[in-house]
Design a protein around this motif. Structure first.
Motif, mmCIF file in Angstrom:
data_model
loop_
_atom_site.group_PDB
_atom_site.id
_atom_site.type_symbol
_atom_site.label_atom_id
_atom_site.label_comp_id
_atom_site.label_asym_id
_atom_site.label_seq_id
_atom_site.Cartn_x
_atom_site.Cartn_y
_atom_site.Cartn_z
ATOM 1 N N CYS A 64 -29.356 39.086 14.850
ATOM 2 C CA CYS A 64 -28.493 39.510 13.980
ATOM 3 C C CYS A 64 -28.844 41.220 13.803
ATOM 4 O O CYS A 64 -29.833 41.786 13.703
ATOM 5 N N CYS A 111 -25.236 34.875 11.620
ATOM 6 C CA CYS A 111 -26.461 35.057 11.127
ATOM 7 C C CYS A 111 -26.448 33.964 9.795
ATOM 8 O O CYS A 111 -25.401 34.621 8.711
ATOM 9 N N GLY A 149 -24.343 39.063 10.631
ATOM 10 C CA GLY A 149 -24.273 39.142 12.118
ATOM 11 C C GLY A 149 -23.290 38.088 12.932
ATOM 12 O O GLY A 149 -22.967 36.950 12.158
ATOM 13 N N CYS A 187 -28.391 36.491 6.635
ATOM 14 C CA CYS A 187 -27.671 37.666 5.685
ATOM 15 C C CYS A 187 -26.163 37.310 5.700
ATOM 16 O O CYS A 187 -25.476 38.140 5.116
ATOM 17 N N ALA A 207 -27.903 43.286 11.580
ATOM 18 C CA ALA A 207 -28.341 43.555 10.377
ATOM 19 C C ALA A 207 -29.475 43.150 9.748
ATOM 20 O O ALA A 207 -30.416 44.195 9.121
ATOM 21 N N CYS A 208 -29.889 42.340 10.060
ATOM 22 C CA CYS A 208 -31.524 41.786 9.461
ATOM 23 C C CYS A 208 -32.324 41.512 10.409
ATOM 24 O O CYS A 208 -33.635 40.859 10.338
HETATM 25 ZN ZN LIG Z 1 -28.477 38.965 9.506
#
Ligand SMILES: [Zn+2]
Ligand SMILES: [Zn+2]
Length: 432
Positions: free
Chosen positions: A368, A58, A64, A61, A370-371
């Motif tokens: 990703c 990713c 990922g 961020c 996470a984001c």
């Molecule tokens: Zn991310």
């Protein structure tokens, strides 16, 4: 691959890792770079360091990360069999023509001839496929009373359910054929079964006598004519295939391109003997079989075709570019017969790695976690060429310093990758 299949896959690899060398000493015909290569590739399958990989990260961020190992595509690899089947289905379904009525015909070989068809070279296998097409043309022409040219997708299959060598042909045949004299499509409602059996016997035996000119073959051919007076076994799917099955290719794939012994069927391996199970046609029950490890390996490798051998072939009108020209006429003729079966055949695009992953896990591997941004290619390791793409390197070199628009990284996910503008294009082994 599902979690349930994993232990069986590991057993399968272990069997080859421990016994391939010993097996080739006992069966030297398999001691060739070709077979060794297939085994080595299969053993390395799924190992990112050996097979190469694509790493996604990713870039939004930085959290990922996703690694995709290359698949080996070895014909011995049960792990890659599923991908192979998907691609096969896609290839065949693109060759089928909407509205044309096809039938599924199976042409078998009696047991006493199976050994004759077990040849290391193309001496009989290619002619075997060709004579299947010739036989059907012959049957159609006889029924119509004048020469017809049908269209055939011929697939050779060598194993029965327990993995033994039982060569036979699966044919997707047009119902009827092109009449070159009248310049029109001639639809046939049915193919008379007794005629098909006898014709198949004659075409197969004639081919074998011409290709294998030994005393033994002459004896075998004579035996076949006296022993099988009704001809050889052929099966014709009664209904028009597309009306019954939404996708003929998907339906066929089950029979035709499944591996000789699928992963789920290996139950036990103790270092010397292998136990597996299969559903028997004869008893309609699940049968278990235990064989010594060399027999097991032999059953797997005897189904590997010679290098470069084409398992799927297209004959007659199915093979030619004139099919496009004939298509309108065929449709017209069929419309008169029974109305066109609309959308009878679904065209199936091959699934990408991403789609397969999503289907089996329900999660988009390239998003990703996470984001939720889409991840991008970070690094590509090719098994032969090493690192061929390194995003970090590119960034260091100032890739994003300019305002130049960036290419969509997902569009590079095909079989060929262009790592950097102006760079080399490399053909990658398939992706998982
Ligand atoms: Zn991310
Ligand atoms: Zn593989």
């Amino acid at each position: 691959m599902t979690a349930a299949a994993l232990p069986a896959w590991n057993l399968f690899k272990q069997i080859f890792a421990e016994h391939w060398e010993g097996f080739t000493r006992v069966h030297p015909r398999y001691h060739t770079p070709y077979y060794d290569g297939l085994v080595a590739k299969m053993l390395g399958c799924g190992d990112p360091a050996k097979m190469g990989y694509i790493e996604y990260r990713c870039l939004h961020c930085g959290q990922g990360k996703h690694l995709v190992a290359m698949s080996c595509k070895s014909s011995l690899c049960l792990r890659c069999a599923k991908v192979y089947v998907d691609n096969w289905v896609s290839q065949v379904s693109q060759m089928l023509h909407e509205g044309v009525i096809y039938r599924h015909i199976v042409l078998t070989v009696p047991e006493i001839l199976r050994k004759t068809l077990y040849q290391p070279s193309n001496i009989v296998l290619s002619p075997f496929m060709r004579c299947g097409a010739r036989c059907l043309d012959d049957v159609f022409s006889r029924v119509r009373g004048k020469p017809l040219k049908g269209g055939y997708i011929m697939v050779i299959q060598t194993h029965g359910r327990n993995g033994q060598y039982t060569p036979h042909l699966h044919c997707i045949a047009t119902s009827g054929g092109w009449d070159p004299q009248a310049q029109q499509w001639s639809h046939l409602e049915y193919s008379p079964y007794p005629l098909l059996r006898k014709k198949w016997q004659w075409h197969l035996l004639t081919m074998l006598r011409q290709r294998v000119k030994t005393q033994e073959i002459r004896r075998l051919v004579d035996t076949c004519y006296t022993r099988y007076r009704e001809g050889f076994v052929t099966n014709v799917q009664k209904d028009d295939v597309p009306s019954r099955y939404q996708s003929l290719a998907t339906y066929l794939a089950k029979y035709v391109v499944s591996p000789p012994i699928s992963l789920r069927r290996i139950d036990r391996y103790d270092g010397h003997r292998v136990t597996y199970h299969y559903r028997s046609h004869k008893s309609e029950r699940v049968e278990r079989e235990t064989v010594d490890v060399y027999t097991f390996i032999g059953r797997m490798v005897q189904h590997v075709f010679p290098k470069g051998f084409q398992r799927i072939r297209y004959y007659g009108v199915q093979a030619t570019k004139t099919f496009a020209r004939l298509k309108g006429l065929i449709h017209e003729a069929l419309a008169k017969v029974k109305g066109i079966i609309k959308d009878a055949i679904k065209i199936i695009a091959p699934m990408t790695y991403r789609q397969r992953y999503q289907r089996s896990t329900g999660r988009d591997p390239l998003r990703c976690p996470a984001c939720q941004h889409e991840m991008e290619v970070w690094r590509i390791l090719h098994p032969t060429y090493g690192v061929i793409h390194d995003e970090l390197e590119a960034i260091r070199r100032g890739k994003y310093a300019s305002q130049a628009p960036r290419g969509d990284p997902t569009s590079r996910l095909g079989r060929t990758l262009w790592p950097t503008p102006g760079g080399i294009s490399l053909s990658m082994p398939g992706l998982w």
